[in-house]
Design a protein around this motif. Sequence first.
Motif, PDB file in Angstrom:
ATOM      1  N   THR A  28      -7.986   4.561   6.780  1.00 15.02           N
ATOM      2  CA  THR A  28      -9.266   4.954   6.198  1.00 15.02           C
ATOM      3  C   THR A  28      -9.195   4.913   4.683  1.00 15.02           C
ATOM      4  OG1 THR A  28      -9.666   6.370   8.094  1.00 15.02           O
ATOM      5  CG2 THR A  28     -11.027   6.745   6.160  1.00 15.02           C
ATOM      6  N   ARG A  29      -8.069   5.398   4.121  1.00 16.46           N
ATOM      7  CA  ARG A  29      -7.903   5.332   2.665  1.00 16.46           C
ATOM      8  C   ARG A  29      -7.873   3.883   2.199  1.00 16.46           C
ATOM      9  NH1 ARG A  29      -3.014   9.425   2.009  1.00 16.46           N
ATOM     10  NH2 ARG A  29      -2.412   8.164   3.750  1.00 16.46           N
ATOM     11  N   LEU A  30      -7.205   3.018   2.967  1.00 12.22           N
ATOM     12  CA  LEU A  30      -7.144   1.606   2.601  1.00 12.22           C
ATOM     13  C   LEU A  30      -8.531   0.974   2.643  1.00 12.22           C
ATOM     14  CD1 LEU A  30      -5.368  -0.850   1.906  1.00 12.22           C
ATOM     15  CD2 LEU A  30      -5.165  -1.252   4.357  1.00 12.22           C
ATOM     16  N   LEU A  31      -9.312   1.283   3.682  1.00 14.61           N
ATOM     17  CA  LEU A  31     -10.661   0.722   3.785  1.00 14.61           C
ATOM     18  C   LEU A  31     -11.559   1.241   2.664  1.00 14.61           C
ATOM     19  CD1 LEU A  31     -11.214   0.797   7.630  1.00 14.61           C
ATOM     20  CD2 LEU A  31     -10.788  -1.183   6.188  1.00 14.61           C
ATOM     21  N   ARG A  32     -11.412   2.509   2.288  1.00 17.48           N
ATOM     22  CA  ARG A  32     -12.196   3.035   1.165  1.00 17.48           C
ATOM     23  C   ARG A  32     -11.826   2.343  -0.138  1.00 17.48           C
ATOM     24  NH1 ARG A  32     -14.401   8.667   1.768  1.00 17.48           N
ATOM     25  NH2 ARG A  32     -14.147   9.117   3.958  1.00 17.48           N
ATOM     26  N   ARG A  33     -10.543   2.067  -0.325  1.00 22.94           N
ATOM     27  CA  ARG A  33     -10.115   1.384  -1.538  1.00 22.94           C
ATOM     28  C   ARG A  33     -10.681  -0.032  -1.589  1.00 22.94           C
ATOM     29  NH1 ARG A  33      -3.925   1.087  -3.087  1.00 22.94           N
ATOM     30  NH2 ARG A  33      -4.317   3.210  -3.717  1.00 22.94           N
ATOM     31  N   VAL A  34     -10.634  -0.741  -0.465  1.00 20.28           N
ATOM     32  CA  VAL A  34     -11.179  -2.100  -0.416  1.00 20.28           C
ATOM     33  C   VAL A  34     -12.676  -2.063  -0.664  1.00 20.28           C
ATOM     34  CG1 VAL A  34     -11.611  -4.054   1.123  1.00 20.28           C
ATOM     35  CG2 VAL A  34      -9.355  -3.013   1.040  1.00 20.28           C
ATOM     36  N   LYS A  35     -13.374  -1.077  -0.074  1.00 28.61           N
ATOM     37  CA  LYS A  35     -14.810  -0.967  -0.268  1.00 28.61           C
ATOM     38  C   LYS A  35     -15.147  -0.683  -1.727  1.00 28.61           C
ATOM     39  CE  LYS A  35     -18.803   1.704   0.967  1.00 28.61           C
ATOM     40  NZ  LYS A  35     -19.214   3.051   1.237  1.00 28.61           N
ATOM     41  N   PRO A  89      -3.394  12.008  -4.980  1.00 19.26           N
ATOM     42  CA  PRO A  89      -4.379  11.061  -4.456  1.00 19.26           C
ATOM     43  C   PRO A  89      -4.560   9.889  -5.411  1.00 19.26           C
ATOM     44  CG  PRO A  89      -5.450  13.056  -5.218  1.00 19.26           C
ATOM     45  CD  PRO A  89      -3.974  13.295  -5.301  1.00 19.26           C
ATOM     46  N   GLU A  90      -4.768   8.715  -4.861  1.00 20.32           N
ATOM     47  CA  GLU A  90      -4.888   7.511  -5.678  1.00 20.32           C
ATOM     48  C   GLU A  90      -6.152   7.534  -6.514  1.00 20.32           C
ATOM     49  OE1 GLU A  90      -5.297   6.797  -2.027  1.00 20.32           O
ATOM     50  OE2 GLU A  90      -3.204   7.341  -1.959  1.00 20.32           O
ATOM     51  N   ASN A  91      -7.210   7.998  -5.916  1.00 23.25           N
ATOM     52  CA  ASN A  91      -8.500   7.967  -6.564  1.00 23.25           C
ATOM     53  C   ASN A  91      -8.909   9.398  -6.888  1.00 23.25           C
ATOM     54  OD1 ASN A  91     -11.013   7.346  -7.484  1.00 23.25           O
ATOM     55  ND2 ASN A  91     -11.751   6.437  -5.586  1.00 23.25           N
ATOM     56  N   TYR A 126       0.830  -1.203   0.000  1.00 19.36           N
ATOM     57  CA  TYR A 126       0.000   0.000   0.000  1.00 19.36           C
ATOM     58  C   TYR A 126       0.867   1.257   0.000  1.00 19.36           C
ATOM     59  CZ  TYR A 126      -3.401   3.463   1.394  1.00 19.36           C
ATOM     60  OH  TYR A 126      -4.188   4.570   1.440  1.00 19.36           O
ATOM     61  N   ASN A 127       1.929   1.268   0.804  1.00 20.09           N
ATOM     62  CA  ASN A 127       2.808   2.432   0.849  1.00 20.09           C
ATOM     63  C   ASN A 127       3.569   2.611  -0.453  1.00 20.09           C
ATOM     64  OD1 ASN A 127       2.070   3.232   3.398  1.00 20.09           O
ATOM     65  ND2 ASN A 127       3.674   2.064   4.392  1.00 20.09           N
ATOM     66  N   SER A 128       3.933   1.527  -1.111  1.00 19.92           N
ATOM     67  CA  SER A 128       4.672   1.663  -2.363  1.00 19.92           C
ATOM     68  C   SER A 128       3.771   2.125  -3.495  1.00 19.92           C
ATOM     69  CB  SER A 128       5.343   0.340  -2.736  1.00 19.92           C
ATOM     70  OG  SER A 128       4.370  -0.622  -3.073  1.00 19.92           O
ATOM     71  N   THR A 129       2.492   1.764  -3.473  1.00 16.20           N
ATOM     72  CA  THR A 129       1.589   2.197  -4.538  1.00 16.20           C
ATOM     73  C   THR A 129       1.042   3.593  -4.295  1.00 16.20           C
ATOM     74  OG1 THR A 129      -0.304   1.163  -3.461  1.00 16.20           O
ATOM     75  CG2 THR A 129       0.853  -0.137  -5.136  1.00 16.20           C
ATOM     76  N   SER A 130       0.973   4.051  -3.057  1.00 11.55           N
ATOM     77  CA  SER A 130       0.403   5.364  -2.786  1.00 11.55           C
ATOM     78  C   SER A 130       1.466   6.443  -2.674  1.00 11.55           C
ATOM     79  CB  SER A 130      -0.423   5.330  -1.505  1.00 11.55           C
ATOM     80  OG  SER A 130       0.415   5.116  -0.400  1.00 11.55           O
ATOM     81  N   SER A 131       2.730   6.150  -2.959  1.00 13.65           N
ATOM     82  CA  SER A 131       3.775   7.165  -2.847  1.00 13.65           C
ATOM     83  C   SER A 131       3.952   7.943  -4.134  1.00 13.65           C
ATOM     84  CB  SER A 131       5.098   6.504  -2.449  1.00 13.65           C
ATOM     85  OG  SER A 131       5.533   5.647  -3.493  1.00 13.65           O
TER      86      SER A 131
END
Length: 98
Positions: A78-85, A37-39, A28-33
């Motif tokens: 929270t960002r991780l949970l939103r991505r999973v959702k 914003p990811e989304n 997650y840290n390597s993809t969000s660096s």
Amino acid sequence: MRAALWNARAALLYSLGGWTMLGAMLHYNSTSSGGGPENESDHQANQGAHKEVFTRENVLGFKVTTIITYRDVEPPITRLLRRVKSFFDPNDGPPSEN
């Protein structure tokens, strides 16, 4: 003998969970660096900073300017949970205001 077998199973379960969590955090840290914003459709990530500027003048003629900057800082979990959702509930429409 049963206690040793139970202990080995519990150790295997805890180590598997720990390595899975560590691997997920590293991924997650390597993809969000990437810097942004990811989304891009996430309205909360695109809000940015909100500034308020207050200026007042004293009796002696001095101007005092106060700048207050508000930033919505969202925890990484929270960002991780939103991505999973978003994987399970894809919504192509605009985000709701609720």
